[in-house]
Design an enzyme around this catalytic site. Sequence first.
Site, PDB file in Angstrom:
ATOM      1  N   LEU A  80     -10.861  27.460  29.776  1.00 22.43           N
ATOM      2  CA  LEU A  80     -10.529  26.996  28.424  1.00 22.43           C
ATOM      3  C   LEU A  80     -11.763  26.333  27.830  1.00 22.43           C
ATOM      4  CD1 LEU A  80      -7.710  26.990  26.944  1.00 22.43           C
ATOM      5  CD2 LEU A  80      -7.568  24.569  27.581  1.00 22.43           C
ATOM      6  N   HIS A  81     -12.238  26.864  26.685  1.00 20.19           N
ATOM      7  CA  HIS A  81     -13.446  26.267  26.114  1.00 20.19           C
ATOM      8  C   HIS A  81     -13.533  26.332  24.598  1.00 20.19           C
ATOM      9  CE1 HIS A  81     -14.612  30.491  25.860  1.00 20.19           C
ATOM     10  NE2 HIS A  81     -15.568  30.124  25.032  1.00 20.19           N
ATOM     11  N   ARG A  82     -12.706  27.154  23.945  1.00 21.39           N
ATOM     12  CA  ARG A  82     -12.874  27.349  22.508  1.00 21.39           C
ATOM     13  C   ARG A  82     -12.511  26.088  21.729  1.00 21.39           C
ATOM     14  NH1 ARG A  82     -14.197  32.383  21.107  1.00 21.39           N
ATOM     15  NH2 ARG A  82     -13.917  33.972  22.710  1.00 21.39           N
TER      16      ARG A  82
END
Length: 366
Positions: A209-211
């Site tokens: 998860l990074h956006r």
Amino acid sequence: MKIIIVAGARPNFMKIAPLVHQLRKSDADVTWKLVHTGQHYDYEMSRVFFDDLELPEPDFFLDAGSGTHAEQTARVILAFEKVCIQEKPDWVVVVGDVNSTMACSITAKKMNIQVAHVEAGLRSRDMSMPEEINRMLTDAIADYLFVTEKSGVDNLKREGRKDGDIFFVGNVMIDTLLYHLDQIKKNPEPKENPAAGTINDSPFAVVTLHRPSNVDDRNTLAGILKALVRISADMPVIFPVHPRTRKNIEVFDLEKIVNDSNVQLLPPMPYIEFLSLWKDAFLVLTDSGGLQEETTALGIPCFTIRENTERPVTIEEGTNRLVGTTGEGILSAYEQLKTRGPQRGKVPKYWDGKAAGRILNVLISK
């Protein structure tokens, strides 16, 4: 022929690796050099990826660093122009959709250097994504457009590109995936996996998860974490945490959500170590583009935590499912997975580990 290959961020390294390997083996009259723009500016982390992917030291490191999109793009343009003046390449090959992809394409075209875009034609239709802008601008000016899936061909034709500019060659990400899966099988003693004591031989889920749309809003991130905790009641959830995500979990004081749960927060993993983990997962949850493709190639259920995807073939033919960005959406999809079982998918056309060879053949023959 002289080629410059550009990589700016870690997903790019996985895409250039098979191209570099093909060029090393080629007996064609081609010279090539590798440019690392430094967009992902942790050089030591990049070095780990270069080692894992059997990439040489870059010939040029532009040290673009962090900053706003404008600052980063401007620094890449200024530095890459000097490389092009010095090297005078015939082709600049860019991959993916990061700022470096767009910046180096613009620089090369203004110097009358031909540009080839690997992974062209992907569209999310979401102009709030910086990656979508980078993709569209790069495709508008590139000379050769190398496409991973049929939707890319259709998108480019709708945008007015000629048939002779478009080459449906397959997916270099899958070249890298299949090569390293084979290496893992040949050397079945990977580095000690920090999650090994948690998963044993039982089913487990893996998360990335990074956006910004998922991790920069407290309520959104909290909802996702609560859904992961619920899933972890059924199976371990292994979560190598991106630095941006880790920072926001701390800033938003959300550690308490995952405390005393079966969600294991880990540092980011090198490519081989991470592949050794997720290749055996029951479920992958991600907002990454590459993992949508890789899970489809291996037939692993994937929940994409986004409202859209630029890789529709992973849904139409593969094992990917869009679940939105709410905890409710994730858990609804999870309950259906438990009730109905994993959906069956197939590997898309040309995702066979030979895409880089097709790309090089086109460049050499034209």
